[in-house]
Design a protein around this motif. Sequence first.
Motif, mmCIF file in Angstrom:
data_model
loop_
_atom_site.group_PDB
_atom_site.id
_atom_site.type_symbol
_atom_site.label_atom_id
_atom_site.label_comp_id
_atom_site.label_asym_id
_atom_site.label_seq_id
_atom_site.Cartn_x
_atom_site.Cartn_y
_atom_site.Cartn_z
ATOM 1 N N GLY A 31 0.479 -1.107 0.233
ATOM 2 C CA GLY A 31 -0.072 0.055 0.114
ATOM 3 C C GLY A 31 0.858 1.031 0.002
ATOM 4 N N ASP A 32 -0.048 2.886 -0.123
ATOM 5 C CA ASP A 32 0.778 3.793 -0.048
ATOM 6 C C ASP A 32 2.178 3.598 -1.456
ATOM 7 N N LEU A 33 1.838 3.609 -2.647
ATOM 8 C CA LEU A 33 2.445 3.210 -3.478
ATOM 9 C C LEU A 33 2.482 4.893 -4.225
ATOM 10 N N GLN A 34 1.345 6.187 -4.211
ATOM 11 C CA GLN A 34 1.232 7.085 -4.129
ATOM 12 C C GLN A 34 1.326 7.603 -5.628
ATOM 13 N N LEU A 35 1.383 7.182 -6.607
ATOM 14 C CA LEU A 35 1.851 7.344 -8.058
ATOM 15 C C LEU A 35 1.331 7.957 -8.800
ATOM 16 N N THR A 36 2.245 8.895 -9.813
ATOM 17 C CA THR A 36 1.407 10.464 -10.166
ATOM 18 C C THR A 36 1.005 9.256 -12.215
ATOM 19 N N THR A 37 2.307 8.119 -11.996
ATOM 20 C CA THR A 37 1.851 7.937 -13.521
ATOM 21 C C THR A 37 1.957 6.267 -13.051
ATOM 22 N N PRO A 38 1.793 5.167 -14.166
ATOM 23 C CA PRO A 38 1.881 3.536 -13.731
ATOM 24 C C PRO A 38 3.001 4.215 -14.177
ATOM 25 N N GLU A 39 4.250 3.933 -14.539
ATOM 26 C CA GLU A 39 5.024 4.993 -15.212
ATOM 27 C C GLU A 39 6.414 2.800 -14.290
ATOM 28 N N PRO A 40 6.409 3.404 -13.477
ATOM 29 C CA PRO A 40 6.981 2.677 -12.161
ATOM 30 C C PRO A 40 6.352 1.043 -12.024
ATOM 31 N N LEU A 41 5.293 1.758 -12.422
ATOM 32 C CA LEU A 41 5.223 -0.099 -11.981
ATOM 33 C C LEU A 41 4.938 -1.228 -13.141
ATOM 34 N N GLU A 42 4.808 -0.867 -14.281
ATOM 35 C CA GLU A 42 5.503 -1.126 -15.428
ATOM 36 C C GLU A 42 7.163 -1.544 -15.872
ATOM 37 N N LYS A 43 8.078 -0.481 -15.162
ATOM 38 C CA LYS A 43 9.652 -1.533 -14.610
ATOM 39 C C LYS A 43 9.732 -1.587 -13.533
ATOM 40 N N LEU A 44 8.919 -2.374 -12.710
ATOM 41 C CA LEU A 44 9.552 -2.890 -11.791
ATOM 42 C C LEU A 44 8.767 -4.505 -12.285
ATOM 43 N N ALA A 45 7.697 -4.176 -13.563
ATOM 44 C CA ALA A 45 7.019 -5.766 -13.483
ATOM 45 C C ALA A 45 7.401 -6.189 -15.256
ATOM 46 N N GLN A 46 9.271 -5.702 -15.025
ATOM 47 C CA GLN A 46 10.033 -5.724 -15.689
ATOM 48 C C GLN A 46 11.077 -6.899 -15.086
ATOM 49 N N LEU A 47 10.922 -6.663 -14.091
ATOM 50 C CA LEU A 47 11.605 -8.009 -13.466
ATOM 51 C C LEU A 47 11.130 -8.882 -11.971
ATOM 52 N N ALA A 48 10.190 -8.685 -11.810
ATOM 53 C CA ALA A 48 9.529 -9.095 -11.137
ATOM 54 C C ALA A 48 7.155 -9.502 -11.803
ATOM 55 N N ASP A 49 7.699 -10.522 -10.265
ATOM 56 C CA ASP A 49 6.043 -10.831 -11.084
ATOM 57 C C ASP A 49 4.827 -9.892 -10.353
ATOM 58 N N LEU A 50 4.465 -8.787 -9.997
ATOM 59 C CA LEU A 50 3.953 -7.763 -8.945
ATOM 60 C C LEU A 50 2.713 -7.516 -8.989
#
Length: 227
Positions: A31-50
């Motif tokens: 929780g508290d990802l506090q995003l302004t764009t989903p881009e950080p999720l896309e980057k993390l998902a390249q390295l892990a099952d998110l």
Amino acid sequence: MILFAGDPHGSFDHLYPFLQAHKDIALVILGDLQLTTPEPLEKLAQLADLWFIHGNHDSKTTAAFESLWGTEWKHRNLHGQVQNIQGKRIAGLGGVFRGQIWMPPNKPMFFDPIHYCQYCSQERIWRGGVPLRHRTSIFPSDIEALETQQADILICHEAPKPHPSGFAVINQLAEKMGVQQIYHGHHHENFDYAGSKHHYQIINVGFRSLCDEAGRYLYVGVDNRAL
């Protein structure tokens, strides 16, 4: 390997060394990802099952809300469901308790979002439902949706007891679900549950911290944003 990440509050740089050093990682953000764009999720998902649950900061702004619920990433929110992740059944309870909805152990003001909207003034209705702030509020219906299911791990944003700011209703949910561990975020200080007498392990993964599936801290962040 399953890793559990405490509140990132918009910064994910501390996670990359661990994700890059191992393969076949499932990363669960509490929780508290506090995003302004989903881009950080896309980057993390390249390295892990998110996977993730939402925290109170994830409905503070429209951008934070849209980054999670306005994209395909909403299907990776474990709130209200149980998913088998690397052989572990993980249940998610996102959000926080708020007095306008329910502040246990007090009786709830409203059972579910529909009930709330029936008594809410029309000017407070947001996109056909509860106000933006309450998109991350816990309703009794959220607990009810989980308590008849079984899981190995319960992840939540709020804390259970014996945390000084914890809620016994989370312990009760864990017992009904038969979990072996609870991982939670929200409280940034990595509260020590070593003296807990519960038959399941409780781990507070604090601000920008990281734990493995045995509850061991791999990285401990320090919240000095106010200093």
